[in-house]
Design a protein around this motif. Structure first.
Motif, PDB file in Angstrom:
ATOM      1  N   MET A   1     -18.567  38.935 -30.483  1.00 21.14           N
ATOM      2  CA  MET A   1     -19.220  37.136 -31.155  1.00 21.14           C
ATOM      3  C   MET A   1     -20.062  37.652 -32.637  1.00 21.14           C
ATOM      4  O   MET A   1     -20.827  38.863 -32.388  1.00 21.14           O
ATOM      5  N   ASN A   2     -19.512  36.742 -34.125  1.00 21.00           N
ATOM      6  CA  ASN A   2     -20.796  36.753 -35.213  1.00 21.00           C
ATOM      7  C   ASN A   2     -22.045  36.811 -35.405  1.00 21.00           C
ATOM      8  O   ASN A   2     -22.336  35.764 -33.974  1.00 21.00           O
TER       9      ASN A   2
ATOM     10  N   TYR B   1     -17.705  24.770 -20.431  1.00 24.63           N
ATOM     11  CA  TYR B   1     -17.607  24.176 -21.620  1.00 24.63           C
ATOM     12  C   TYR B   1     -18.648  24.833 -22.232  1.00 24.63           C
ATOM     13  O   TYR B   1     -18.728  25.834 -23.598  1.00 24.63           O
ATOM     14  N   ILE B   2     -20.226  24.285 -22.573  1.00 24.38           N
ATOM     15  CA  ILE B   2     -21.425  23.923 -23.168  1.00 24.38           C
ATOM     16  C   ILE B   2     -22.148  25.848 -22.617  1.00 24.38           C
ATOM     17  O   ILE B   2     -22.013  26.333 -23.788  1.00 24.38           O
ATOM     18  N   GLY B   3     -21.648  25.818 -21.573  1.00 26.25           N
ATOM     19  CA  GLY B   3     -22.465  26.879 -21.057  1.00 26.25           C
ATOM     20  C   GLY B   3     -21.446  28.400 -21.792  1.00 26.25           C
ATOM     21  O   GLY B   3     -22.158  29.155 -22.189  1.00 26.25           O
ATOM     22  N   LEU B   4     -20.201  28.324 -21.943  1.00 25.01           N
ATOM     23  CA  LEU B   4     -19.472  28.786 -22.741  1.00 25.01           C
ATOM     24  C   LEU B   4     -20.069  29.385 -24.115  1.00 25.01           C
ATOM     25  O   LEU B   4     -20.114  30.302 -24.987  1.00 25.01           O
ATOM     26  N   LEU B   5     -20.075  28.390 -25.042  1.00 20.31           N
ATOM     27  CA  LEU B   5     -20.640  28.057 -26.167  1.00 20.31           C
ATOM     28  C   LEU B   5     -22.285  28.514 -26.251  1.00 20.31           C
ATOM     29  O   LEU B   5     -22.906  29.522 -27.052  1.00 20.31           O
TER      30      LEU B   5
ATOM     31  N   GLN C   1     -19.437  32.857 -26.674  1.00 18.07           N
ATOM     32  CA  GLN C   1     -18.476  33.490 -25.495  1.00 18.07           C
ATOM     33  C   GLN C   1     -17.333  32.536 -26.217  1.00 18.07           C
ATOM     34  O   GLN C   1     -16.074  32.921 -25.486  1.00 18.07           O
ATOM     35  N   LYS C   2     -17.655  31.400 -26.258  1.00 18.46           N
ATOM     36  CA  LYS C   2     -16.780  30.159 -27.201  1.00 18.46           C
ATOM     37  C   LYS C   2     -17.007  30.252 -28.320  1.00 18.46           C
ATOM     38  O   LYS C   2     -17.891  29.812 -28.878  1.00 18.46           O
ATOM     39  N   ARG C   3     -16.149  29.503 -28.806  1.00 19.44           N
ATOM     40  CA  ARG C   3     -16.024  29.018 -30.341  1.00 19.44           C
ATOM     41  C   ARG C   3     -15.814  27.978 -30.368  1.00 19.44           C
ATOM     42  O   ARG C   3     -15.362  27.020 -29.797  1.00 19.44           O
ATOM     43  N   ILE C   4     -16.711  26.937 -30.981  1.00 19.87           N
ATOM     44  CA  ILE C   4     -16.480  25.765 -31.042  1.00 19.87           C
ATOM     45  C   ILE C   4     -15.607  24.958 -32.576  1.00 19.87           C
ATOM     46  O   ILE C   4     -15.831  25.800 -33.882  1.00 19.87           O
ATOM     47  N   THR C   5     -14.840  24.320 -32.663  1.00 20.00           N
ATOM     48  CA  THR C   5     -14.155  23.309 -34.034  1.00 20.00           C
ATOM     49  C   THR C   5     -15.397  22.531 -34.857  1.00 20.00           C
ATOM     50  O   THR C   5     -16.105  22.019 -33.831  1.00 20.00           O
TER      51      THR C   5
END
Length: 83
Positions: free
Chosen positions: A1-2, A36-40, A44-48
């Motif tokens: 990730m960036n 989802y919140i944990g991934l964010l 580890q996850k991107r969000i819109t």
């Protein structure tokens, strides 16, 4: 990730902990999957953008509290993806 994703993750956790809300509770408040919140928060996850607004509303904070601080001189570094 960036850097943007990493800074968002840090800011999200800071705002959530400040309000004493669990990851699971925040997921429920946002109608997201429970993980989802944990991934964010682990970047580890991107969000819109739309979901950033949902999270900010659930945390009763500004989206600016969640977004990384912009430095126009470092935009290239901020968007570079770590390998």
């Amino acid at each position: 990730m960036n850097i943007i994703a990493k800074e968002f993750a840090k800011n999200l956790k800071k705002q959530r902990v400040k309000r004493n809300i669990s990851q699971q509770k925040l997921s429920l408040l946002c109608s997201f999957d429970k993980n989802y919140i944990g991934l964010l928060e682990r970047a580890q996850k991107r969000i819109t953008l739309e979901k950033v607004y949902v999270v900010a509303a659930a945390l009763d904070c500004s989206i600016l509290d969640l977004l990384p601080k912009e430095d126009p001189k470092c935009i290239d570094d901020m968007i570079r993806i770590d390998i």
